[in-house]
Design a protein around this motif. Structure first.
Motif, PDB file in Angstrom:
ATOM      1  N   GLN A 177       0.792  -1.348   0.041  1.00 14.36           N
ATOM      2  CA  GLN A 177       0.281   0.298   0.026  1.00 14.36           C
ATOM      3  C   GLN A 177       1.094   1.466   0.187  1.00 14.36           C
ATOM      4  O   GLN A 177       0.341   2.413  -0.825  1.00 14.36           O
ATOM      5  CB  GLN A 177      -0.655   0.306   0.975  1.00 14.36           C
ATOM      6  CG  GLN A 177      -1.759   1.537   1.683  1.00 14.36           C
ATOM      7  CD  GLN A 177      -2.885   1.565   0.966  1.00 14.36           C
ATOM      8  OE1 GLN A 177      -4.150   0.564   0.861  1.00 14.36           O
ATOM      9  NE2 GLN A 177      -3.442   2.236   1.071  1.00 14.36           N
ATOM     10  N   PHE A 178       2.110   0.741   0.712  1.00 14.11           N
ATOM     11  CA  PHE A 178       3.401   2.145   1.150  1.00 14.11           C
ATOM     12  C   PHE A 178       4.068   2.297   0.182  1.00 14.11           C
ATOM     13  O   PHE A 178       4.955   1.135   0.267  1.00 14.11           O
ATOM     14  CB  PHE A 178       2.649   2.711   2.501  1.00 14.11           C
ATOM     15  CG  PHE A 178       1.603   3.388   2.808  1.00 14.11           C
ATOM     16  CD1 PHE A 178       0.603   4.861   2.323  1.00 14.11           C
ATOM     17  CD2 PHE A 178       1.178   2.107   4.069  1.00 14.11           C
ATOM     18  CE1 PHE A 178       0.556   5.045   3.076  1.00 14.11           C
ATOM     19  CE2 PHE A 178      -0.187   3.130   4.411  1.00 14.11           C
ATOM     20  CZ  PHE A 178      -0.800   3.757   3.797  1.00 14.11           C
ATOM     21  N   TYR A 220       5.074   7.156  -0.194  1.00 19.09           N
ATOM     22  CA  TYR A 220       3.945   7.170  -0.852  1.00 19.09           C
ATOM     23  C   TYR A 220       2.594   6.017  -0.913  1.00 19.09           C
ATOM     24  O   TYR A 220       3.475   5.866  -0.560  1.00 19.09           O
ATOM     25  CB  TYR A 220       4.034   7.715  -2.249  1.00 19.09           C
ATOM     26  CG  TYR A 220       5.074   8.690  -2.824  1.00 19.09           C
ATOM     27  CD1 TYR A 220       4.265   9.112  -2.828  1.00 19.09           C
ATOM     28  CD2 TYR A 220       6.297   8.425  -2.124  1.00 19.09           C
ATOM     29  CE1 TYR A 220       5.756  10.992  -3.477  1.00 19.09           C
ATOM     30  CE2 TYR A 220       7.559   9.453  -2.881  1.00 19.09           C
ATOM     31  CZ  TYR A 220       7.000  10.831  -3.009  1.00 19.09           C
ATOM     32  OH  TYR A 220       7.576  11.463  -3.481  1.00 19.09           O
ATOM     33  N   ASP A 221       1.363   6.642  -1.055  1.00 15.12           N
ATOM     34  CA  ASP A 221      -0.319   5.952  -0.870  1.00 15.12           C
ATOM     35  C   ASP A 221      -0.132   4.789  -1.995  1.00 15.12           C
ATOM     36  O   ASP A 221      -0.225   6.214  -3.365  1.00 15.12           O
ATOM     37  CB  ASP A 221      -0.740   6.211  -0.571  1.00 15.12           C
ATOM     38  CG  ASP A 221      -2.113   4.797  -0.378  1.00 15.12           C
ATOM     39  OD1 ASP A 221      -2.664   4.794  -1.226  1.00 15.12           O
ATOM     40  OD2 ASP A 221      -2.682   5.549   0.657  1.00 15.12           O
ATOM     41  N   TYR A 254       2.003  13.008  -0.920  1.00 15.48           N
ATOM     42  CA  TYR A 254       3.275  11.878  -0.026  1.00 15.48           C
ATOM     43  C   TYR A 254       3.240  11.881   1.550  1.00 15.48           C
ATOM     44  O   TYR A 254       2.202  13.172   1.572  1.00 15.48           O
ATOM     45  CB  TYR A 254       4.706  12.192  -0.322  1.00 15.48           C
ATOM     46  CG  TYR A 254       4.951  13.593   0.324  1.00 15.48           C
ATOM     47  CD1 TYR A 254       5.012  13.796   1.111  1.00 15.48           C
ATOM     48  CD2 TYR A 254       4.784  14.618  -0.897  1.00 15.48           C
ATOM     49  CE1 TYR A 254       6.087  15.066   1.833  1.00 15.48           C
ATOM     50  CE2 TYR A 254       5.144  15.973  -0.317  1.00 15.48           C
ATOM     51  CZ  TYR A 254       5.828  16.324   1.269  1.00 15.48           C
ATOM     52  OH  TYR A 254       6.094  17.678   1.284  1.00 15.48           O
ATOM     53  N   THR A 280      -2.190   5.003  -4.209  1.00 15.37           N
ATOM     54  CA  THR A 280      -3.724   4.891  -5.177  1.00 15.37           C
ATOM     55  C   THR A 280      -3.404   6.871  -5.366  1.00 15.37           C
ATOM     56  O   THR A 280      -3.902   6.963  -6.432  1.00 15.37           O
ATOM     57  CB  THR A 280      -4.390   5.169  -3.915  1.00 15.37           C
ATOM     58  OG1 THR A 280      -5.349   3.354  -3.320  1.00 15.37           O
ATOM     59  CG2 THR A 280      -6.016   5.089  -4.225  1.00 15.37           C
ATOM     60  N   ASP A 281      -2.830   7.268  -4.310  1.00 14.27           N
ATOM     61  CA  ASP A 281      -1.800   8.622  -4.774  1.00 14.27           C
ATOM     62  C   ASP A 281      -1.378   9.369  -5.949  1.00 14.27           C
ATOM     63  O   ASP A 281      -1.651   9.666  -6.585  1.00 14.27           O
ATOM     64  CB  ASP A 281      -1.417   9.242  -3.450  1.00 14.27           C
ATOM     65  CG  ASP A 281      -2.065   9.491  -2.085  1.00 14.27           C
ATOM     66  OD1 ASP A 281      -3.670   9.830  -2.436  1.00 14.27           O
ATOM     67  OD2 ASP A 281      -1.912   9.342  -1.219  1.00 14.27           O
TER      68      ASP A 281
END
Length: 66
Positions: A3-4, A43-44, A33, A46-47
């Motif tokens: 995820q990250f 950082y995710d 971030y 999804t972002d």
């Protein structure tokens, strides 16, 4: 997939160099971030994906996302 991601992993995900991603973080215009502690940036995923899709264009004359 995680995820990250750290900067190096995130850069690989968006096909940029870590230095470019760091420069975007300083100047603005890059993906969102997370800074959980002063010496750590993550950082995710999804972002990163949202940021990439926001950069989508149909021609070189476009300045805004489609």
């Amino acid at each position: 997939m995680q995820q990250f991601l750290d900067t190096k992993e995130a850069a690989r995900h968006v096909r940029l160099s870590p230095a470019t991603l760091e420069r975007l973080r300083v100047r603005g215009g890059g993906p969102a971030y997370i800074n959980p502690i002063p010496s750590r940036v993550i950082y995710d995923v999804t972002d990163l994906d949202v940021w990439m899709w926001s950069r989508r264009r149909k021609s070189t004359s476009e300045t805004e996302a489609v």
